[in-house]
Motif scaffolding. Structure first.
Motif, PDB file in Angstrom:
ATOM      1  N   VAL A  90       0.845  -1.186   0.000  1.00 56.61           N
ATOM      2  CA  VAL A  90       0.000   0.000   0.000  1.00 56.61           C
ATOM      3  C   VAL A  90       0.883   1.239   0.000  1.00 56.61           C
ATOM      4  O   VAL A  90       1.627   1.482   0.961  1.00 56.61           O
ATOM      5  N   GLU A  91       0.779   2.017  -1.070  1.00 51.32           N
ATOM      6  CA  GLU A  91       1.552   3.248  -1.170  1.00 51.32           C
ATOM      7  C   GLU A  91       0.783   4.424  -0.554  1.00 51.32           C
ATOM      8  O   GLU A  91      -0.458   4.425  -0.528  1.00 51.32           O
ATOM      9  N   ALA A  92       1.534   5.378  -0.100  1.00 50.37           N
ATOM     10  CA  ALA A  92       0.959   6.620   0.411  1.00 50.37           C
ATOM     11  C   ALA A  92       1.993   7.724   0.259  1.00 50.37           C
ATOM     12  O   ALA A  92       3.181   7.450   0.057  1.00 50.37           O
ATOM     13  N   GLY A  93       1.541   8.961   0.376  1.00 46.88           N
ATOM     14  CA  GLY A  93       2.462  10.085   0.408  1.00 46.88           C
ATOM     15  C   GLY A  93       2.509  10.932  -0.845  1.00 46.88           C
ATOM     16  O   GLY A  93       3.200  11.960  -0.867  1.00 46.88           O
ATOM     17  N   GLY A  94       1.800  10.527  -1.875  1.00 45.35           N
ATOM     18  CA  GLY A  94       1.785  11.348  -3.074  1.00 45.35           C
ATOM     19  C   GLY A  94       0.997  12.631  -2.855  1.00 45.35           C
ATOM     20  O   GLY A  94       0.371  12.831  -1.814  1.00 45.35           O
ATOM     21  N   GLY A  95       1.057  13.498  -3.844  1.00 46.23           N
ATOM     22  CA  GLY A  95       0.316  14.744  -3.738  1.00 46.23           C
ATOM     23  C   GLY A  95       0.739  15.737  -4.793  1.00 46.23           C
ATOM     24  O   GLY A  95       1.490  15.404  -5.719  1.00 46.23           O
ATOM     25  N   LEU A  96       0.272  16.957  -4.614  1.00 47.94           N
ATOM     26  CA  LEU A  96       0.599  18.061  -5.515  1.00 47.94           C
ATOM     27  C   LEU A  96       1.627  18.949  -4.839  1.00 47.94           C
ATOM     28  O   LEU A  96       1.387  19.441  -3.725  1.00 47.94           O
ATOM     29  N   VAL A  97       2.760  19.122  -5.479  1.00 44.56           N
ATOM     30  CA  VAL A  97       3.815  19.960  -4.915  1.00 44.56           C
ATOM     31  C   VAL A  97       4.368  20.884  -5.997  1.00 44.56           C
ATOM     32  O   VAL A  97       4.231  20.594  -7.189  1.00 44.56           O
TER      33      VAL A  97
END
Length: 122
Positions: free
Chosen positions: A5-12
């Motif tokens: 399970v991946e996490a931590g992505g976003g818009l930067v």
């Protein structure tokens, strides 16, 4: 059941940083190779990094050397990907994947997470 399970992505914004995580379960964590791969729209999937949970050896694609750092937390059965100095070219869906046959990088990945989106604005 093997799960990643991946996490931590976003818009930067360009120049920023992110730390992605890949939390695993269902297999012997210390006997695997965990890779990070990314795919941008219209482009081929690219393997960017990998870590052997057996001996800690790592692999980085030339395109990310010096900006990406892969690490692991054995107690949490989690692999991290620190991404610094992000550029719009890093925009992609990032996947972690596991090779449970040989714990060496780069692996032949049979098990995959669902991916986490990283979007970098200029």
């Amino acid at each position: 059941e093997v799960q990643l399970v991946e996490a931590g992505g976003g818009l930067v914004q360009a120049g920023g940083s992110l730390r992605l995580s890949c939390t695993t379960s269902g297999f012997t964590f210390r006997d695997s190779a965990i890779g990070w791969l990314r795919q941008a729209p219209g482009k081929e999937r690219e393997g960017v990094s990998c870590i052997s949970t057996s001996d800690g050896s790592t692999y980085y694609a030339d395109s990310v050397k010096g900006r990406f750092i892969v690490s692991r937390d054995d107690a949490k059965k989690t692999v991290y990907l620190q991404i610094d100095n992000l550029s719009p070219e890093d925009t992609a869906t990032y996947y972690c994947a596991a090779d449970l046959v040989l714990p060496w990088c780069p692996g032949e990945y049979k098990y995959w997470g669902q991916g986490t989106q990283v979007t970098v604005s200029s």
